[in-house]
Design a protein around this motif. Structure first.
Motif, PDB file in Angstrom:
ATOM      1  N   ARG A 138      -4.923   6.951  -0.502  1.00 55.28           N
ATOM      2  CA  ARG A 138      -4.330   5.627  -0.334  1.00 55.28           C
ATOM      3  C   ARG A 138      -4.446   4.864  -1.645  1.00 55.28           C
ATOM      4  O   ARG A 138      -5.455   4.976  -2.338  1.00 55.28           O
ATOM      5  CB  ARG A 138      -5.108   4.906   0.765  1.00 55.28           C
ATOM      6  N   PHE A 142       8.167   6.061   5.870  1.00 55.86           N
ATOM      7  CA  PHE A 142       7.910   7.401   5.353  1.00 55.86           C
ATOM      8  C   PHE A 142       9.055   7.935   4.514  1.00 55.86           C
ATOM      9  O   PHE A 142      10.226   7.607   4.742  1.00 55.86           O
ATOM     10  CB  PHE A 142       7.682   8.383   6.513  1.00 55.86           C
ATOM     11  N   PHE A 201       0.662   5.594   0.538  1.00 55.56           N
ATOM     12  CA  PHE A 201      -0.156   6.629   1.160  1.00 55.56           C
ATOM     13  C   PHE A 201       0.479   8.002   0.954  1.00 55.56           C
ATOM     14  O   PHE A 201       1.701   8.132   0.831  1.00 55.56           O
ATOM     15  CB  PHE A 201      -0.249   6.400   2.681  1.00 55.56           C
ATOM     16  N   TYR A 247       0.846  -1.189   0.000  1.00 56.93           N
ATOM     17  CA  TYR A 247       0.000   0.000   0.000  1.00 56.93           C
ATOM     18  C   TYR A 247       0.882   1.240   0.000  1.00 56.93           C
ATOM     19  O   TYR A 247       1.975   1.252   0.590  1.00 56.93           O
ATOM     20  CB  TYR A 247      -0.903   0.024   1.241  1.00 56.93           C
ATOM     21  N   MET A 301       3.664   0.714   2.887  1.00 50.60           N
ATOM     22  CA  MET A 301       3.393  -0.301   3.896  1.00 50.60           C
ATOM     23  C   MET A 301       3.071  -1.624   3.220  1.00 50.60           C
ATOM     24  O   MET A 301       2.298  -1.666   2.261  1.00 50.60           O
ATOM     25  CB  MET A 301       2.218   0.111   4.788  1.00 50.60           C
ATOM     26  N   TYR A 347      -2.169  -3.556  -6.048  1.00 49.40           N
ATOM     27  CA  TYR A 347      -2.783  -4.497  -6.976  1.00 49.40           C
ATOM     28  C   TYR A 347      -3.859  -3.844  -7.841  1.00 49.40           C
ATOM     29  O   TYR A 347      -4.378  -4.457  -8.771  1.00 49.40           O
ATOM     30  CB  TYR A 347      -3.373  -5.695  -6.223  1.00 49.40           C
ATOM     31  N   ASN A 407       0.802  -5.456  19.835  1.00 46.70           N
ATOM     32  CA  ASN A 407      -0.451  -6.078  19.430  1.00 46.70           C
ATOM     33  C   ASN A 407      -1.022  -6.805  20.644  1.00 46.70           C
ATOM     34  O   ASN A 407      -0.389  -7.722  21.172  1.00 46.70           O
ATOM     35  CB  ASN A 407      -0.238  -7.049  18.271  1.00 46.70           C
ATOM     36  N   MET A 455      -1.129  -5.446   6.161  1.00 46.41           N
ATOM     37  CA  MET A 455      -1.157  -5.807   7.574  1.00 46.41           C
ATOM     38  C   MET A 455      -1.358  -7.312   7.722  1.00 46.41           C
ATOM     39  O   MET A 455      -2.093  -7.934   6.957  1.00 46.41           O
ATOM     40  CB  MET A 455      -2.291  -5.064   8.283  1.00 46.41           C
ATOM     41  N   ILE A 456      -0.725  -7.849   8.737  1.00 46.43           N
ATOM     42  CA  ILE A 456      -0.832  -9.273   9.031  1.00 46.43           C
ATOM     43  C   ILE A 456      -1.421  -9.424  10.422  1.00 46.43           C
ATOM     44  O   ILE A 456      -1.071  -8.659  11.331  1.00 46.43           O
ATOM     45  CB  ILE A 456       0.555  -9.951   8.986  1.00 46.43           C
ATOM     46  N   TYR A 457      -2.302 -10.398  10.570  1.00 48.28           N
ATOM     47  CA  TYR A 457      -2.906 -10.642  11.872  1.00 48.28           C
ATOM     48  C   TYR A 457      -1.820 -10.826  12.927  1.00 48.28           C
ATOM     49  O   TYR A 457      -0.859 -11.555  12.734  1.00 48.28           O
ATOM     50  CB  TYR A 457      -3.787 -11.892  11.812  1.00 48.28           C
ATOM     51  N   ASN A 458      -1.984 -10.101  14.033  1.00 48.22           N
ATOM     52  CA  ASN A 458      -1.030 -10.121  15.147  1.00 48.22           C
ATOM     53  C   ASN A 458       0.283  -9.407  14.860  1.00 48.22           C
ATOM     54  O   ASN A 458       1.166  -9.378  15.711  1.00 48.22           O
ATOM     55  CB  ASN A 458      -0.707 -11.548  15.602  1.00 48.22           C
ATOM     56  N   GLN A 459       0.441  -8.847  13.657  1.00 49.42           N
ATOM     57  CA  GLN A 459       1.690  -8.150  13.335  1.00 49.42           C
ATOM     58  C   GLN A 459       1.456  -6.698  12.955  1.00 49.42           C
ATOM     59  O   GLN A 459       2.409  -5.938  12.808  1.00 49.42           O
ATOM     60  CB  GLN A 459       2.425  -8.856  12.186  1.00 49.42           C
ATOM     61  N   GLY A 460       0.217  -6.319  12.770  1.00 43.97           N
ATOM     62  CA  GLY A 460      -0.078  -4.940  12.394  1.00 43.97           C
ATOM     63  C   GLY A 460       0.564  -4.585  11.060  1.00 43.97           C
ATOM     64  O   GLY A 460       0.748  -5.425  10.196  1.00 43.97           O
ATOM     65  N   GLY A 461       0.892  -3.314  10.907  1.00 45.25           N
ATOM     66  CA  GLY A 461       1.533  -2.819   9.699  1.00 45.25           C
ATOM     67  C   GLY A 461       2.569  -1.782  10.053  1.00 45.25           C
ATOM     68  O   GLY A 461       2.442  -1.084  11.046  1.00 45.25           O
ATOM     69  N   LYS A 462       3.603  -1.672   9.234  1.00 45.09           N
ATOM     70  CA  LYS A 462       4.705  -0.744   9.517  1.00 45.09           C
ATOM     71  C   LYS A 462       4.806   0.259   8.382  1.00 45.09           C
ATOM     72  O   LYS A 462       5.098  -0.112   7.240  1.00 45.09           O
ATOM     73  CB  LYS A 462       5.995  -1.537   9.651  1.00 45.09           C
ATOM     74  N   LEU A 463       4.527   1.519   8.681  1.00 46.71           N
ATOM     75  CA  LEU A 463       4.630   2.580   7.690  1.00 46.71           C
ATOM     76  C   LEU A 463       6.074   3.037   7.560  1.00 46.71           C
ATOM     77  O   LEU A 463       6.726   3.327   8.562  1.00 46.71           O
ATOM     78  CB  LEU A 463       3.777   3.773   8.095  1.00 46.71           C
ATOM     79  N   TYR A 475       1.182   1.860  18.096  1.00 42.95           N
ATOM     80  CA  TYR A 475       2.534   2.176  17.637  1.00 42.95           C
ATOM     81  C   TYR A 475       3.039   3.454  18.296  1.00 42.95           C
ATOM     82  O   TYR A 475       2.257   4.332  18.648  1.00 42.95           O
ATOM     83  CB  TYR A 475       2.547   2.444  16.123  1.00 42.95           C
ATOM     84  N   ASN A 517      -6.053  -0.773   5.023  1.00 40.40           N
ATOM     85  CA  ASN A 517      -4.857  -0.960   5.846  1.00 40.40           C
ATOM     86  C   ASN A 517      -4.397   0.433   6.219  1.00 40.40           C
ATOM     87  O   ASN A 517      -3.589   1.037   5.526  1.00 40.40           O
ATOM     88  CB  ASN A 517      -3.753  -1.654   5.021  1.00 40.40           C
ATOM     89  N   ILE A 550       5.631  -6.331  19.260  1.00 44.04           N
ATOM     90  CA  ILE A 550       5.829  -7.019  17.992  1.00 44.04           C
ATOM     91  C   ILE A 550       6.849  -6.317  17.100  1.00 44.04           C
ATOM     92  O   ILE A 550       7.409  -6.934  16.201  1.00 44.04           O
ATOM     93  CB  ILE A 550       4.503  -7.197  17.222  1.00 44.04           C
ATOM     94  N   VAL A 572      -6.151  -4.978  11.895  1.00 45.83           N
ATOM     95  CA  VAL A 572      -6.003  -5.761  10.672  1.00 45.83           C
ATOM     96  C   VAL A 572      -7.377  -5.876  10.031  1.00 45.83           C
ATOM     97  O   VAL A 572      -8.328  -6.327  10.665  1.00 45.83           O
ATOM     98  CB  VAL A 572      -5.446  -7.159  10.972  1.00 45.83           C
ATOM     99  N   TYR A 598       5.776   6.382  16.940  1.00 42.53           N
ATOM    100  CA  TYR A 598       6.648   6.913  15.902  1.00 42.53           C
ATOM    101  C   TYR A 598       7.347   8.149  16.458  1.00 42.53           C
ATOM    102  O   TYR A 598       6.778   8.890  17.251  1.00 42.53           O
ATOM    103  CB  TYR A 598       5.845   7.325  14.658  1.00 42.53           C
ATOM    104  N   THR A 600      -3.758  -3.053  17.562  1.00 46.69           N
ATOM    105  CA  THR A 600      -2.330  -2.765  17.402  1.00 46.69           C
ATOM    106  C   THR A 600      -2.084  -1.279  17.618  1.00 46.69           C
ATOM    107  O   THR A 600      -2.821  -0.441  17.102  1.00 46.69           O
ATOM    108  CB  THR A 600      -1.838  -3.165  16.003  1.00 46.69           C
TER     109      THR A 600
END
Lengths: 118, 116
Positions: free
Chosen positions: A50, A108, A35, A33, A95, A54, B50, A98-106, B33, B103, B55, B96, B35, B31
């Motif tokens: 956003r 910049f 942004f 993704y 980013m 795909y 999370n 997002m993955i379950y239990n892992q969130g997402g990491k932006l 964060y 997202n 994590i 999620v 920054y 989740t």
């Protein structure tokens, strides 16, 4: 590792005109993704637009649109009919989904300071 | 209002002190964060939790210790503050998405820390 580059530290535009902010990124991922965030002097981070990698169709939100070139890894933001309230720092960000239990990491870019002049 | 809220918004302190910044979200996200935005306005992730579990832990000095008492709260405690810790610290949260939903991270308003 993914990187995001904004090569224009500062830009200015006259009110009512159109301006394009550039962003390039580097990744080996196929699904991700992109942004654009706006940070006005109030400091609040505001999501502008956003794009899902795909989707071939470029995202649009009112006066804001993107030119997404996946092969070139380019993601520029076009602001039409610029308004004084568009004056802000604009950040491009990447980013992975997002993955379950892992969130997402932006990740910049360095930001582009846009000034809209009356 | 539904939001990510941080306190305090401004914090001025002396070198060597210990300080905390609190963050709460009522969006039901799982989740959260932290920054950091430095003096050149560059934003970089520090930590992510999370459901109270760490994590993401980027290369941050161990003077920084995040604590998540529950999934709606993520606090940042900084020991032995240094001049270089002066920055704006942003809290954010996300959920999620199901299917192909958004997202997206939702950010707080930031906390400006000034170390003298």
């Amino acid at each position: 590792a993914q990187t995001v580059t904004q090569s224009q530290p500062e830009m200015s535009v006259q009110e009512a005109e159109t301006v394009t902010l550039s962003c390039t990124y580097d990744t080996s991922e196929n699904n991700y993704y992109l942004f654009w965030y706006k940070q006005p002097p109030s400091r609040q981070m505001i999501l502008v637009i956003r794009q899902e990698a795909y989707k071939q169709q470029n995202a649009t939100e009112n006066r804001f649109s993107v030119n997404f070139q996946k092969a070139a890894k380019s993601f520029s933001l076009k602001i039409s009919d610029s308004q004084l309230g568009d004056t802000a720092m604009y950040f491009c960000a990447f980013m992975k989904p997002m993955i379950y239990n892992q969130g997402g990491k932006l990740i910049f870019g360095q930001g582009t300071e846009l000034s809209v002049k009356p | 209002d539904t939001a990510v809220s941080q306190t305090p918004k401004y914090l001025v302190t002396q070198m060597g002190n210990d300080k905390s910044i609190k963050c709460e979200q009522n969006l039901g996200h799982d989740t959260m964060y932290w920054y950091k935005q430095d003096s050149k306005k560059f934003l970089k992730i520090m930590f992510s939790y999370n459901n109270k579990e760490l994590i993401i832990n980027e290369t941050v000095p161990n003077r920084f210790s995040p604590k998540s008492p529950d999934k709606a709260h993520l606090n940042l405690h900084i020991n032995s503050l240094e001049l270089g810790d002066s920055a704006v610290y942003f809290c954010a949260s996300s959920q999620v998405p199901l299917g192909s939903g958004a997202n997206v991270l939702t950010f707080g308003a930031g906390s400006r820390l000034t170390v003298l």
